[in-house]
Design a protein around this motif. Structure first.
Motif, PDB file in Angstrom:
ATOM      1  N   TRP A  20       4.624  -8.283   2.345  1.00  0.00           N
ATOM      2  CA  TRP A  20       4.252  -7.945   0.971  1.00  0.00           C
ATOM      3  C   TRP A  20       3.058  -8.762   0.513  1.00  0.00           C
ATOM      4  O   TRP A  20       2.081  -8.233  -0.004  1.00  0.00           O
ATOM      5  N   LEU A  21       3.148 -10.085   0.682  1.00  0.00           N
ATOM      6  CA  LEU A  21       2.093 -10.959   0.177  1.00  0.00           C
ATOM      7  C   LEU A  21       0.795 -10.788   0.950  1.00  0.00           C
ATOM      8  O   LEU A  21      -0.290 -10.833   0.357  1.00  0.00           O
ATOM      9  N   ALA A  22       0.876 -10.581   2.258  1.00  0.00           N
ATOM     10  CA  ALA A  22      -0.330 -10.384   3.063  1.00  0.00           C
ATOM     11  C   ALA A  22      -1.056  -9.100   2.670  1.00  0.00           C
ATOM     12  O   ALA A  22      -2.269  -8.988   2.867  1.00  0.00           O
ATOM     13  N   GLY A  23      -0.341  -8.152   2.086  1.00  0.00           N
ATOM     14  CA  GLY A  23      -0.954  -6.910   1.635  1.00  0.00           C
ATOM     15  C   GLY A  23      -1.273  -6.878   0.158  1.00  0.00           C
ATOM     16  O   GLY A  23      -1.758  -5.870  -0.357  1.00  0.00           O
ATOM     17  N   SER A  24      -1.025  -7.967  -0.548  1.00  0.00           N
ATOM     18  CA  SER A  24      -1.263  -8.014  -1.993  1.00  0.00           C
ATOM     19  C   SER A  24      -2.724  -8.300  -2.304  1.00  0.00           C
ATOM     20  O   SER A  24      -3.463  -8.793  -1.458  1.00  0.00           O
ATOM     21  N   TYR A  25      -3.147  -8.015  -3.543  1.00  0.00           N
ATOM     22  CA  TYR A  25      -4.524  -8.305  -3.941  1.00  0.00           C
ATOM     23  C   TYR A  25      -4.764  -9.803  -4.109  1.00  0.00           C
ATOM     24  O   TYR A  25      -5.890 -10.263  -4.013  1.00  0.00           O
ATOM     25  N   TRP A  26      -3.713 -10.588  -4.364  1.00  0.00           N
ATOM     26  CA  TRP A  26      -3.916 -12.009  -4.639  1.00  0.00           C
ATOM     27  C   TRP A  26      -3.827 -12.901  -3.403  1.00  0.00           C
ATOM     28  O   TRP A  26      -4.240 -14.057  -3.465  1.00  0.00           O
ATOM     29  N   SER A  27      -3.296 -12.402  -2.325  1.00  0.00           N
ATOM     30  CA  SER A  27      -3.243 -13.229  -1.106  1.00  0.00           C
ATOM     31  C   SER A  27      -3.403 -12.375   0.153  1.00  0.00           C
ATOM     32  O   SER A  27      -2.612 -12.477   1.079  1.00  0.00           O
ATOM     33  N   PRO A  28      -4.447 -11.549   0.198  1.00  0.00           N
ATOM     34  CA  PRO A  28      -4.605 -10.649   1.352  1.00  0.00           C
ATOM     35  C   PRO A  28      -4.735 -11.431   2.653  1.00  0.00           C
ATOM     36  O   PRO A  28      -5.489 -12.403   2.734  1.00  0.00           O
ATOM     37  N   GLY A  29      -3.957 -11.023   3.637  1.00  0.00           N
ATOM     38  CA  GLY A  29      -4.033 -11.653   4.950  1.00  0.00           C
ATOM     39  C   GLY A  29      -3.456 -13.052   5.047  1.00  0.00           C
ATOM     40  O   GLY A  29      -3.657 -13.740   6.044  1.00  0.00           O
ATOM     41  N   ILE A  30      -2.695 -13.476   4.052  1.00  0.00           N
ATOM     42  CA  ILE A  30      -2.133 -14.830   4.069  1.00  0.00           C
ATOM     43  C   ILE A  30      -1.314 -15.055   5.345  1.00  0.00           C
ATOM     44  O   ILE A  30      -0.603 -14.162   5.807  1.00  0.00           O
ATOM     45  N   GLU A  31      -1.448 -16.230   5.901  1.00  0.00           N
ATOM     46  CA  GLU A  31      -0.731 -16.556   7.137  1.00  0.00           C
ATOM     47  C   GLU A  31       0.752 -16.775   6.851  1.00  0.00           C
ATOM     48  O   GLU A  31       1.125 -17.293   5.806  1.00  0.00           O
TER      49      GLU A  31
END
Length: 144
Positions: A20-31
């Motif tokens: 979810w977070l890796a696909g969000s606008y605020w944390s795209p691609g987060i590890e």
């Protein structure tokens, strides 16, 4: 549809939260390891329908004066039913956060949800400052 809220950390479905977070606008691609560290340093809340996690939110706080709401996410199939508002209210009404002087958050698209819960623009925005990781300011300026 019955959705249960729980802050039992053992129930969190980290693979799902990371996606979810890796696909969000605020944390795209987060590890994933960064998501795991963020979860470990926060008071997290999951929303569950049967055994599937359908929502997530976390609060970062000193438990005395200040709390920062972050990463509020509702699975697309569960949206439009007030679940985001319900999760935020859970934190605002929780005894661990009673008496805090200030709650903060950042949002690009849910101002109405948060306004209904008592959030408003900064009273003294001229006093707030931030320090960003190298390159992040430019990334934020060009993000949709």
């Amino acid at each position: 549809m019955t959705i249960i809220l729980s802050d039992d950390a053992s129930r969190l479905q980290v693979d799902r939260i990371h996606a979810w977070l890796a696909g969000s606008y605020w944390s795209p691609g987060i590890e994933r390891d960064l998501v795991e560290r963020a979860i470990a340093g926060s008071h997290c809340l999951g929303a569950y329908q049967d055994d599937a996690q359908v929502g997530f939110a976390r609060m970062i706080t000193d438990h005395a004066t200040f709390a920062w709401l972050a990463d509020v996410w509702v699975e697309e199939t569960a949206r439009g039913q007030g679940l985001g508002r319900r999760m935020v209210s859970w934190f605002l009404e929780h005894p661990s956060f009673a008496g805090l002087r200030r709650f903060g958050l950042v949002t690009a698209d849910a101002h109405g949800v948060y306004a209904d819960l008592g959030f408003h623009p900064l009273v003294r925005a001229d006093r707030y400052m931030e320090r960003l990781a190298p390159g992040l300011a430019e990334q934020l300026r060009t993000a949709p």
